[in-house]
Design an enzyme around this catalytic site. Structure first.
Site, PDB file in Angstrom:
ATOM      1  N   LYS A  33       0.845  -1.206   0.000  1.00  0.00           N
ATOM      2  CA  LYS A  33       0.000   0.000   0.000  1.00  0.00           C
ATOM      3  C   LYS A  33       0.881   1.257   0.000  1.00  0.00           C
ATOM      4  O   LYS A  33       2.069   1.185   0.329  1.00  0.00           O
ATOM      5  CB  LYS A  33      -0.904  -0.022   1.235  1.00  0.00           C
ATOM      6  CG  LYS A  33      -0.132   0.017   2.556  1.00  0.00           C
ATOM      7  CD  LYS A  33      -0.972  -0.442   3.740  1.00  0.00           C
ATOM      8  CE  LYS A  33      -0.161  -0.365   5.026  1.00  0.00           C
ATOM      9  NZ  LYS A  33      -0.741  -1.178   6.100  1.00  0.00           N
ATOM     10  N   ARG A 126      -9.951  -0.491  15.151  1.00  0.00           N
ATOM     11  CA  ARG A 126      -9.952   0.240  13.885  1.00  0.00           C
ATOM     12  C   ARG A 126     -10.938  -0.482  12.976  1.00  0.00           C
ATOM     13  O   ARG A 126     -12.115  -0.542  13.304  1.00  0.00           O
ATOM     14  CB  ARG A 126      -8.513   0.316  13.337  1.00  0.00           C
ATOM     15  CG  ARG A 126      -8.332   1.315  12.219  1.00  0.00           C
ATOM     16  CD  ARG A 126      -6.876   1.450  11.757  1.00  0.00           C
ATOM     17  NE  ARG A 126      -6.334   0.236  11.183  1.00  0.00           N
ATOM     18  CZ  ARG A 126      -5.109   0.131  10.634  1.00  0.00           C
ATOM     19  NH1 ARG A 126      -4.307   1.179  10.630  1.00  0.00           N
ATOM     20  NH2 ARG A 126      -4.686  -1.009  10.129  1.00  0.00           N
ATOM     21  N   TYR A 236      17.759  29.118   7.373  1.00  0.00           N
ATOM     22  CA  TYR A 236      16.663  29.943   7.893  1.00  0.00           C
ATOM     23  C   TYR A 236      16.647  29.988   9.423  1.00  0.00           C
ATOM     24  O   TYR A 236      16.818  28.972  10.088  1.00  0.00           O
ATOM     25  CB  TYR A 236      15.317  29.343   7.466  1.00  0.00           C
ATOM     26  CG  TYR A 236      14.977  29.471   6.007  1.00  0.00           C
ATOM     27  CD1 TYR A 236      14.982  30.700   5.359  1.00  0.00           C
ATOM     28  CD2 TYR A 236      14.604  28.338   5.288  1.00  0.00           C
ATOM     29  CE1 TYR A 236      14.632  30.798   4.013  1.00  0.00           C
ATOM     30  CE2 TYR A 236      14.246  28.424   3.945  1.00  0.00           C
ATOM     31  CZ  TYR A 236      14.264  29.673   3.317  1.00  0.00           C
ATOM     32  OH  TYR A 236      13.916  29.748   2.002  1.00  0.00           O
ATOM     33  N   MET A 284      13.073  23.314   2.242  1.00  0.00           N
ATOM     34  CA  MET A 284      12.221  22.517   1.358  1.00  0.00           C
ATOM     35  C   MET A 284      13.031  21.613   0.424  1.00  0.00           C
ATOM     36  O   MET A 284      12.727  20.428   0.266  1.00  0.00           O
ATOM     37  CB  MET A 284      11.301  23.432   0.539  1.00  0.00           C
ATOM     38  CG  MET A 284      10.234  22.656  -0.224  1.00  0.00           C
ATOM     39  SD  MET A 284       9.146  23.697  -1.194  1.00  0.00           S
ATOM     40  CE  MET A 284       8.276  24.624   0.049  1.00  0.00           C
TER      41      MET A 284
HETATM   42  C1  PLP Z   1       0.026  -2.093   6.760  1.00  0.00           C
HETATM   43  C2  PLP Z   1      -0.610  -3.349   7.228  1.00  0.00           C
HETATM   44  C3  PLP Z   1       0.128  -4.532   7.374  1.00  0.00           C
HETATM   45  C4  PLP Z   1       1.629  -4.611   7.221  1.00  0.00           C
HETATM   46  O1  PLP Z   1       2.261  -4.177   8.383  1.00  0.00           O
HETATM   47  P1  PLP Z   1       3.866  -4.251   8.523  1.00  0.00           P
HETATM   48  O2  PLP Z   1       4.110  -3.817   9.899  1.00  0.00           O
HETATM   49  O3  PLP Z   1       4.412  -3.304   7.497  1.00  0.00           O
HETATM   50  O4  PLP Z   1       4.264  -5.646   8.236  1.00  0.00           O
HETATM   51  C5  PLP Z   1      -0.566  -5.686   7.690  1.00  0.00           C
HETATM   52  N1  PLP Z   1      -1.901  -5.666   7.883  1.00  0.00           N
HETATM   53  C6  PLP Z   1      -2.641  -4.547   7.782  1.00  0.00           C
HETATM   54  C7  PLP Z   1      -4.098  -4.598   8.025  1.00  0.00           C
HETATM   55  C8  PLP Z   1      -2.017  -3.344   7.469  1.00  0.00           C
HETATM   56  O5  PLP Z   1      -2.746  -2.226   7.378  1.00  0.00           O
END
Ligand code: PLP
Length: 341
Positions: A33, A126, A236, A284
């Site tokens: 992701k 969640r 800065y 930046m």
């Molecule tokens: C992002 C995520 C993972 C992966 O987690 P890592 O700590 O990067 O291995 C697994 N399950 C869900 C539901 C996630 O959102």
């Protein structure tokens, strides 16, 4: 000019996948992701697609699933973050597998021949059902997620709750719970592990029992090197004043590239294996370092991350987690896969 490059070490990614498989004994749902945690989803998924140990991919949303298919990915793709009516067409067209974690997600799939996974909230607070059982022949997988994998007692409670829920499901092909840190529990009844960070070579816990190796190097160009006199301000806000004659390096990497401003005057970059302190405020597009005592010249490269200093210690200096720094690497940073020899 090439100003910043994220090097993805293919051999290390492959090693990490094999190590996760060796340790867990399970095939992997590779979490890619958010552009593969900012690393570059095309580069990363192309490596992973070719590995037997990787059975499927997981992304947050339908659009990311479409992007993966457009990268040429043929393996199963899980959509972790829920679906609404507007996703259905793309799920079918791109053969994506949603995770259902709310009754509304399920309504969307009414009368559709789309397999899905069901997510349970066993203590994450969640996404996920807390106890509703989905009796549906389209259920292909059941999953849950650890909230605090470093906490043994709480994680064991989550494992137990998940095991109870699973008694209501038979013959599901995919049962998955463990993320990178969660791998330490070697949950006996899961069929797959769902891992991101460890593939990319970061250890999520101290005393992590898996031998994962750093798989990323991040380097940026010195676009100016010059001498500053004693008692001269840097950047800065003049938050740093030279204590002596100082060899100043201007690095073409700033907070727009992903190096957060909180690292100003707090951390270091690396030139030829030596730590060079970040001095003054990060801006930046540029970060200033003290190169005194080095032979550095304009056009040389400095490392922000390498095999000795991964994103995890850098994140510690910034008061955050490696995930956040990685995800913020901008598209201005070139991605380069270093192929296996
Ligand atoms: C992002 C995520 C993972 C992966 O987690 P890592 O700590 O990067 O291995 C697994 N399950 C869900 C539901 C996630 O959102």
């Amino acid at each position: 000019m090439r100003r910043a490059v994220l090097e993805i070490l293919e051999e290390r990614i492959i090693h990490n996948v094999k190590e996760i498989h060796r340790f867990s004994g399970k095939r992997i749902i590779a979490v890619v992701k958010a552009n593969a945690y900012g690393i570059g989803v095309r580069e990363v998924s192309t490596i992973l697609e070719g590995l037997e140990e990787v059975d499927a991919f997981a992304v947050a949303c339908t659009q990311e699933g479409v992007e993966l298919r457009e990268c040429g990915i043929k393996k199963k793709i899980l959509i972790l973050g829920g679906i609404l009516e507007e996703d259905v067409k793309l799920l079918e067209e791109y053969d994506l597998t949603p995770v259902i974690s709310d009754p509304e997600h399920l309504k969307v799939l009414k009368d559709r021949n789309i397999k899905f996974h069901v997510k349970y909230d066993t203590g994450m607070g969640r996404l996920g059902f807390t106890n509703e059982i989905i009796k549906d022949p389209r259920v292909e997988g059941v999953m849950s997620h650890f909230s605090s994998p470093a906490d043994r007692n709480f994680s064991k409670l989550q494992i137990k709750r998940f095991e109870e829920i699973l008694k209501n499901y038979e013959k599901v092909k995919y049962i998955h719970l463990e993320s990178s840190a969660g791998l330490i529990y070697r949950v006996p009844f899961t069929t797959h592990v769902r891992v991101g960070l460890a593939i990319y070579g970061e250890k999520p816990l101290k005393d992590y029992p898996l031998e994962v190796k750093p798989a990323l190097r991040l380097r940026a160009r010195l676009i100016s090197v010059k001498e500053l006199p004693e008692n001269y301000p840097v950047s800065y806000g003049r938050t740093y004043i030279t204590k002596r004659k100082t060899k100043l390096g201007v690095v073409a990497f700033g907070y727009a590239d992903g190096l957060m401003k909180t690292l100003s005057n707090r951390s270091f970059l690396i030139f030829e294996g030596r730590k060079v302190p970040i001095i003054g405020n990060i801006t930046m597009d540029m970060t200033m370092v003290d190169l005194s005592g080095t032979e550095a010249r304009t056009g040389d490269w400095v490392y922000i991350v390498n095999e000795e200093r991964s994103f995890t210690p850098l994140a510690r200096d910034a008061g955050t987690i490696p995930y956040e720094i990685m995800c913020n690497l901008s598209r201005r940073v070139e991605r380069l896969v270093i192929k296996k020899r």
